[in-house]
Design a protein around this motif. Structure first.
Motif, PDB file in Angstrom:
ATOM      1  N   SER A  74       0.833  -1.190   0.000  1.00  0.00           N
ATOM      2  CA  SER A  74       0.000   0.000   0.000  1.00  0.00           C
ATOM      3  C   SER A  74       0.877   1.252   0.000  1.00  0.00           C
ATOM      4  O   SER A  74       2.061   1.189   0.344  1.00  0.00           O
ATOM      5  CB  SER A  74      -0.892   0.015   1.246  1.00  0.00           C
ATOM      6  N   PRO A  75       0.312   2.412  -0.377  1.00  0.00           N
ATOM      7  CA  PRO A  75       1.075   3.662  -0.264  1.00  0.00           C
ATOM      8  C   PRO A  75       1.651   3.843   1.133  1.00  0.00           C
ATOM      9  O   PRO A  75       0.976   3.565   2.135  1.00  0.00           O
ATOM     10  CB  PRO A  75       0.035   4.737  -0.581  1.00  0.00           C
ATOM     11  N   GLU A  76       2.908   4.242   1.189  1.00  0.00           N
ATOM     12  CA  GLU A  76       3.683   4.393   2.423  1.00  0.00           C
ATOM     13  C   GLU A  76       3.996   3.055   3.089  1.00  0.00           C
ATOM     14  O   GLU A  76       4.556   3.027   4.184  1.00  0.00           O
ATOM     15  CB  GLU A  76       2.982   5.308   3.436  1.00  0.00           C
ATOM     16  N   PHE A 136      -3.947   5.557   8.454  1.00  0.00           N
ATOM     17  CA  PHE A 136      -4.456   6.854   8.018  1.00  0.00           C
ATOM     18  C   PHE A 136      -3.421   7.611   7.193  1.00  0.00           C
ATOM     19  O   PHE A 136      -2.207   7.460   7.404  1.00  0.00           O
ATOM     20  CB  PHE A 136      -4.840   7.721   9.227  1.00  0.00           C
ATOM     21  N   ARG A 137      -3.911   8.474   6.304  1.00  0.00           N
ATOM     22  CA  ARG A 137      -3.039   9.330   5.490  1.00  0.00           C
ATOM     23  C   ARG A 137      -2.488  10.494   6.302  1.00  0.00           C
ATOM     24  O   ARG A 137      -1.376  10.951   6.057  1.00  0.00           O
ATOM     25  CB  ARG A 137      -3.831   9.898   4.299  1.00  0.00           C
ATOM     26  N   TRP A 138      -3.290  11.040   7.221  1.00  0.00           N
ATOM     27  CA  TRP A 138      -2.894  12.211   8.018  1.00  0.00           C
ATOM     28  C   TRP A 138      -2.604  11.745   9.429  1.00  0.00           C
ATOM     29  O   TRP A 138      -3.491  11.367  10.183  1.00  0.00           O
ATOM     30  CB  TRP A 138      -4.010  13.253   8.004  1.00  0.00           C
ATOM     31  N   ARG A 139      -1.335  11.765   9.796  1.00  0.00           N
ATOM     32  CA  ARG A 139      -0.892  11.358  11.127  1.00  0.00           C
ATOM     33  C   ARG A 139      -0.094  12.532  11.685  1.00  0.00           C
ATOM     34  O   ARG A 139       1.115  12.657  11.472  1.00  0.00           O
ATOM     35  CB  ARG A 139      -0.033  10.081  11.037  1.00  0.00           C
ATOM     36  N   ASN A 168       3.481  12.038   9.976  1.00  0.00           N
ATOM     37  CA  ASN A 168       3.843  12.643   8.686  1.00  0.00           C
ATOM     38  C   ASN A 168       3.306  14.042   8.440  1.00  0.00           C
ATOM     39  O   ASN A 168       3.486  14.571   7.341  1.00  0.00           O
ATOM     40  CB  ASN A 168       3.395  11.723   7.538  1.00  0.00           C
ATOM     41  N   ASP A 407     -13.665  16.519   3.707  1.00  0.00           N
ATOM     42  CA  ASP A 407     -12.667  15.740   4.428  1.00  0.00           C
ATOM     43  C   ASP A 407     -12.483  16.313   5.827  1.00  0.00           C
ATOM     44  O   ASP A 407     -12.676  17.514   6.068  1.00  0.00           O
ATOM     45  CB  ASP A 407     -11.342  15.748   3.670  1.00  0.00           C
ATOM     46  N   LEU A 460      -9.558  11.838   7.008  1.00  0.00           N
ATOM     47  CA  LEU A 460      -8.182  11.687   6.513  1.00  0.00           C
ATOM     48  C   LEU A 460      -7.263  11.100   7.573  1.00  0.00           C
ATOM     49  O   LEU A 460      -6.270  10.456   7.250  1.00  0.00           O
ATOM     50  CB  LEU A 460      -7.636  13.043   6.072  1.00  0.00           C
ATOM     51  N   GLY A 461      -7.607  11.358   8.819  1.00  0.00           N
ATOM     52  CA  GLY A 461      -6.759  10.880   9.907  1.00  0.00           C
ATOM     53  C   GLY A 461      -6.999  11.705  11.147  1.00  0.00           C
ATOM     54  O   GLY A 461      -8.092  12.242  11.367  1.00  0.00           O
ATOM     55  N   TRP A 493      -1.327   4.771  13.092  1.00  0.00           N
ATOM     56  CA  TRP A 493      -0.593   3.937  12.128  1.00  0.00           C
ATOM     57  C   TRP A 493      -1.170   2.523  12.066  1.00  0.00           C
ATOM     58  O   TRP A 493      -1.422   1.984  10.992  1.00  0.00           O
ATOM     59  CB  TRP A 493       0.890   3.867  12.477  1.00  0.00           C
TER      60      TRP A 493
END
Length: 540
Positions: A74-76, A136-139, A168, A407, A460-461, A493
């Motif tokens: 997966s991405p990341e 999640f994308r937004w951490r 991130n 979002d 998003l996170g 995460w």
């Protein structure tokens, strides 16, 4: 150390054999797209181990890093395999390789987080196979440098500690009543006059107590460029926040024409003040110009405009504000705030950026289901389709925004504010807010109940927020942030159920890494004597 990884990997199984022993003959190699991660690894782990970690070829290197979008990750995401022959990190992208390298470092003894190798150390990577990716994308973590300034070296250290935990997004709170913290070349008085205050309130006593000591500082544009570049190397996006239309005393002090009542002092107390920005064309042009300078410094696709805690008292009494309400056909001062926010939202959209705001940006068109929400970007009152709502006053704002198609980033006070008290002990320094122990940070769920699967996709996170009214030194920052940030990192995460009884032993082992990294965290049993602040009163 494979049983003490934080955050917990998605899949992990022990390998066969003794693992990989690192020696002065150990060679490292990076394939296309992974060279930056290899440079980071050599720069960090090389001095800590005392090993040269010289570059080798792909065939003879023992540590190999590579990017492979076709590896089924997966991405990341990443895959890390260690055996007696070597260690391989394959990432879906460069970020995935970086997170795999962070895990590789955690597999080493905790001394791998020191700046120099202790005498007689042995460096062994245990045999293991790990496949991992974030939930999640937004951490994220928000760092408030407006209330108490942190210079660039401390901000970059904070970035390093975030990256260590696979976070991130660094959200930098750059302006507030108590200081303006970033250079704007077009408006030099923002930092010449707005970046320092005469004194600071100490604690939260009423009547307030002050220290009698000037406080100030700001980031130059070159400082910002350095921070952003440092963060980018660690796959951390820096999101700037300029708070409007409330929390603007420092800006109004520097340029009195921005406010409703002329020149005011930079704030020395903590709290919410009636002074707000005027809603004139000139004020909007001022902030559009500020935005234009900052988007050149911060390449982030997101830009935070605050929007929180905006009193309406001055607007109710302001002829220009009341005229604006009539001219725009607005119902009241709440809709006026929405109108002001929308002007900057549209400007940011024209610059290719997505607006982020605290959940008050919903006021005037949507709140707690009191009216049908306009579709994103379609209604007269609606925000642009890309606007993101940061839900801090509980979950209701996030739920409303997600149901409206926006979002959302979840940061509710009860589970996300790291300036809040960590126990009810009288030894806790400057106890404010509600009780937020490490366990509660860990166990709370970022996605609100009641959202449909489609609505939940808008989350998003999540992030934690570090407000610094009572955090005036880097040592105190460490105490308030850690180890709660470690618990938060696993929450955003790692997928699957969370059990604090399983987490705590891993956290105690992780504290050894923080010790070696020089982090002055709060022990799980309570503060050390020098971490207390006797006589400084807090508040509920």
């Amino acid at each position: 150390m494979s049983d003490s990884l934080i955050p917990r990997p998605r899949e992990s199984s022990p390998g066969e054999g003794p693992g990989l022993v690192l020696t002065p003959r150990t060679r490292v190699h990076a394939g296309a797209g992974a060279a930056g991660v290899l440079s980071w690894l050599r720069r960090e782990v090389g001095p800590a181990t005392g090993l040269p970690l010289e570059r080798g070829g792909e065939a003879d290197a023992q540590i190999r890093l590579s990017v492979d979008p076709g590896a089924g990750l997966s991405p990341e995401g990443y895959r890390l395999v260690v055996d007696a022959e070597g260690a391989s990190v394959i990432g879906h992208d460069a970020a995935g390789v970086f997170y795999g390298a962070q895990t590789l470092r955690q597999l080493l003894p905790a001394d791998a987080y020191r700046a120099a190798a202790p005498a007689g150390s042995e460096w062994v990577l245990p045999a293991v196979s790990i496949t991992d990716a974030p939930r999640f994308r937004w951490r994220g973590a928000m760092l408030d440098i407006a209330r108490h300034f942190q210079p660039r070296r401390e901000i970059m250290r904070f970035v390093d500690l975030m990256a260590m935990h696979k976070l991130n997004v660094l959200h930098l709170h750059l302006s507030d009543d108590q200081g303006w913290r970033v250079q704007i070349r077009r408006y030099p008085k923002l930092t010449e006059e707005g970046s320092w205050r005469a004194e600071s309130q100490v604690g939260a006593a009423r009547p307030p107590v002050f220290d009698g000591r000037p406080h100030g500082g700001y980031l130059t544009q070159d400082d910002v460029r350095e921070i952003v570049a440092h963060a980018a190397e660690r796959h951390v996006t820096v999101v700037p926040e300029i708070d409007v239309p409330g929390h603007s005393l420092a800006a109004i002090h520097a340029y009195p024409e921005l406010g409703e009542t002329g020149r005011v002092p930079v704030g020395t107390q903590w709290g919410i003040f009636d002074e707000v920005l005027a809603v004139t064309d000139e004020v909007l042009d001022f902030y559009r110009n500020v935005v234009d300078e900052l988007v050149e410094l911060f390449p982030s696709p997101f830009f935070h405009i605050g929007g929180d805690e905006c009193p309406k008292t001055q607007w109710k009494e302001s002829p220009s504000a009341q005229q604006r309400i009539r001219d725009e056909g607005l119902a009241d001062e709440h809709e006026l705030q929405n109108w002001f926010v929308r002007q900057l939202d549209r400007h940011l959209a024209s610059r290719g950026r997505r607006t982020v705001g605290w959940d008050e940006i919903l006021q005037g068109w949507l709140w707690a289901g009191d009216e049908e929400a306009p579709a994103p970007g379609d209604g007269r009152k609606g925000l642009s389709a890309g606007a993101v709502v940061m839900s801090w006053r509980g979950e209701v704002g996030g739920v409303a925004a997600a149901r409206a198609g926006h979002d959302v980033i979840m940061a509710p006070t009860a589970t996300s504010y790291l300036d809040y008290r960590q126990s009810e002990s009288e030894e806790e320094p400057v106890k404010v807010g509600t009780l937020l122990p490490t366990e509660e940070v860990y166990l709370s769920e970022p996605v609100p109940e009641g959202l449909s699967p489609q609505e939940a996709e808008h989350v998003l996170g999540a992030q934690v927020n570090v407000w610094t009214e009572h955090i005036d030194t880097p040592r105190r920052l460490d105490y308030m942030v850690f180890p709660r940030l470690s618990a938060f990192a696993e929450k955003v995460w790692s997928a699957g159920p969370r059990d604090y009884a399983e987490f705590e032993p891993r956290l105690r082992a992780h504290l050894l890494r923080l010790d070696c990294a020089g982090v002055e965290y709060r022990p799980l049993e309570g503060p050390r004597p020098w971490q207390t602040r006797p006589g400084v009163l807090g508040r509920d």
